[in-house]
Enzyme design. Structure first.
Site, PDB file in Angstrom:
ATOM      1  NE  ARG A  17      -3.983  -8.408   3.847  1.00  0.00           N
ATOM      2  CZ  ARG A  17      -3.194  -7.482   3.640  1.00  0.00           C
ATOM      3  NH1 ARG A  17      -3.436  -6.293   2.962  1.00  0.00           N
ATOM      4  NH2 ARG A  17      -1.295  -7.607   4.147  1.00  0.00           N
ATOM      5  CG  HIS A  50       1.373  -5.548   8.860  1.00  0.00           C
ATOM      6  ND1 HIS A  50       0.715  -6.634   8.449  1.00  0.00           N
ATOM      7  CD2 HIS A  50       1.529  -4.914   8.002  1.00  0.00           C
ATOM      8  CE1 HIS A  50       0.467  -6.811   6.834  1.00  0.00           C
ATOM      9  NE2 HIS A  50       0.962  -5.534   7.031  1.00  0.00           N
ATOM     10  CD  GLN A  98       0.606 -10.267   5.266  1.00  0.00           C
ATOM     11  OE1 GLN A  98      -0.967  -9.656   4.987  1.00  0.00           O
ATOM     12  NE2 GLN A  98       0.900 -10.270   3.803  1.00  0.00           N
ATOM     13  CD  GLN A 102      -2.883   0.046   2.305  1.00  0.00           C
ATOM     14  OE1 GLN A 102      -3.363  -0.686   1.950  1.00  0.00           O
ATOM     15  NE2 GLN A 102      -3.779   1.193   1.967  1.00  0.00           N
ATOM     16  CB  SER A 142       1.866  -5.111   3.389  1.00  0.00           C
ATOM     17  OG  SER A 142       0.758  -5.208   4.133  1.00  0.00           O
ATOM     18  CG  LEU A 143      -1.308  -4.975  -0.950  1.00  0.00           C
ATOM     19  CD1 LEU A 143      -1.315  -5.413  -2.864  1.00  0.00           C
ATOM     20  CD2 LEU A 143      -1.898  -3.035  -1.074  1.00  0.00           C
TER      21      LEU A 143
END
Length: 311
Positions: free
Chosen positions: A119, A203, A252, A9, A94-95
């Site tokens: 998500r 996170h 995660q 992101q 991440s994503l």
């Protein structure tokens, strides 16, 4: 050896994908497939904005993935190469881990888009707006950042969220605790502490409701063994088993993104070239972590054509 890597992101921008779709029917088909899967005009939002709507987590996550996967599909289908032949590993921040899994054939594009939409919605809903925050500590390593976070917590959540490179660590948690940590950082020799313009504290343990939502969604998702191993964010180690991949994707959501360690592990395994699809954020992190590695950023048709000449 070579790794294909995928950004997280913050890589979104109004206009993303527009030039690529004009230049390539393959890219346009990719964006249309994502639109159809989500039942929304995401590509129009990517092309035209408004920026604040594109930046919403539930839109930014599938948009960044779609843009990166479109770049790779153009390389493969129009360039006549395959990821399995040209990459030894994939990884994403991440994503971006979902983008990497899609790229490596573990999750189909429509499912990946739906999972990321969910998500994004679940992460946004997990913590009321304003209650959480994130801050980047520049000039701090993971140990120093965690020590600062621990001292600032005072009974609230404050922890390392992203260990990006040797000089950039992001902390996440309750807003008051993160603000205390940012103030404390200056006294601890950290070069700069920057509050990040994010809508939720990603996170960290505050994301547990989102982790539960993803656990339910992933239980029903079909995941195949990837064409090449994927370096998982939470373990900084390669994974190929579908059930393990599902478990790590759930972990995660609340766990630390061990990007620095992932880069070091891939480099130690022999990776000398890192190719970033759909962004130019990870390349500098890689260079700060493994200075002798080569990094390539693919964000345009010209970049794809240039890459085809060297791989």
């Amino acid at each position: 050896m070579r790794a294909f890597i995928f950004p997280g992101q913050g890589s979104q921008a109004v206009g993303m994908g527009a030039a690529l779709a004009e230049a390539s029917p393959v890219a346009l088909e990719t964006f249309q497939e994502v639109d159809e899967a989500l039942g929304q005009h995401l590509f129009r939002l990517m092309r035209e904005g408004p920026a604040d709507e594109l930046t919403l987590t539930e839109n930014a996550q599938p948009a960044i993935m779609a843009n990166a996967v479109a770049m790779l599909r153009v390389l493969e289908k129009e360039g006549g190469v395959s990821l399995a032949d040209k990459a030894d590993f994939v990884a994403g921040h991440s994503l971006g881990e979902y983008s990497a899994l899609c790229a490596a054939g573990a999750i189909d594009l429509a499912t990946t888009a739906k999972l990321l939409k969910l998500r994004g919605q679940a992460m946004q809903a997990a913590v009321p707006v304003g209650e959480g925050a994130m801050a980047a500590l520049l000039g701090a390593d993971g140990d120093k950042a965690q020590a600062i976070a621990d001292e600032a917590a005072e009974g609230q959540v404050c922890t390392v969220a992203n260990d990006n490179d040797p000089n950039q660590v992001v902390i996440s948690g309750h807003r008051e605790a993160v603000e205390r940590a940012a103030a404390l950082a200056k006294d601890k020799g950290v070069k700069r502490a920057v509050m990040l313009p994010v809508s939720a504290p990603f996170h960290c343990p505050l994301m547990q409701p989102a982790a539960q939502a993803m656990e339910k969604a992933l239980a029903d998702a079909r995941i195949a063994p990837p064409l090449v191993p994927v370096y998982a964010n939470v373990t900084a180690a390669p994974v190929s088993d579908p059930d393990t991949i599902k478990a790590l994707l759930v972990e995660q959501v609340t766990g630390r993104v061990r990007w620095r360690e992932s880069v070091l592990a891939m480099h130690a395994a022999g990776v000398g070239q890192f190719v970033e699809f759909g962004g130019k954020v990870l390349g500098p992190m890689v260079k700060r972590t493994a200075p002798d590695a080569e990094t390539i950023s693919v964000i345009s048709m010209d970049d794809i054509e240039a890459l085809l000449k060297i791989i």
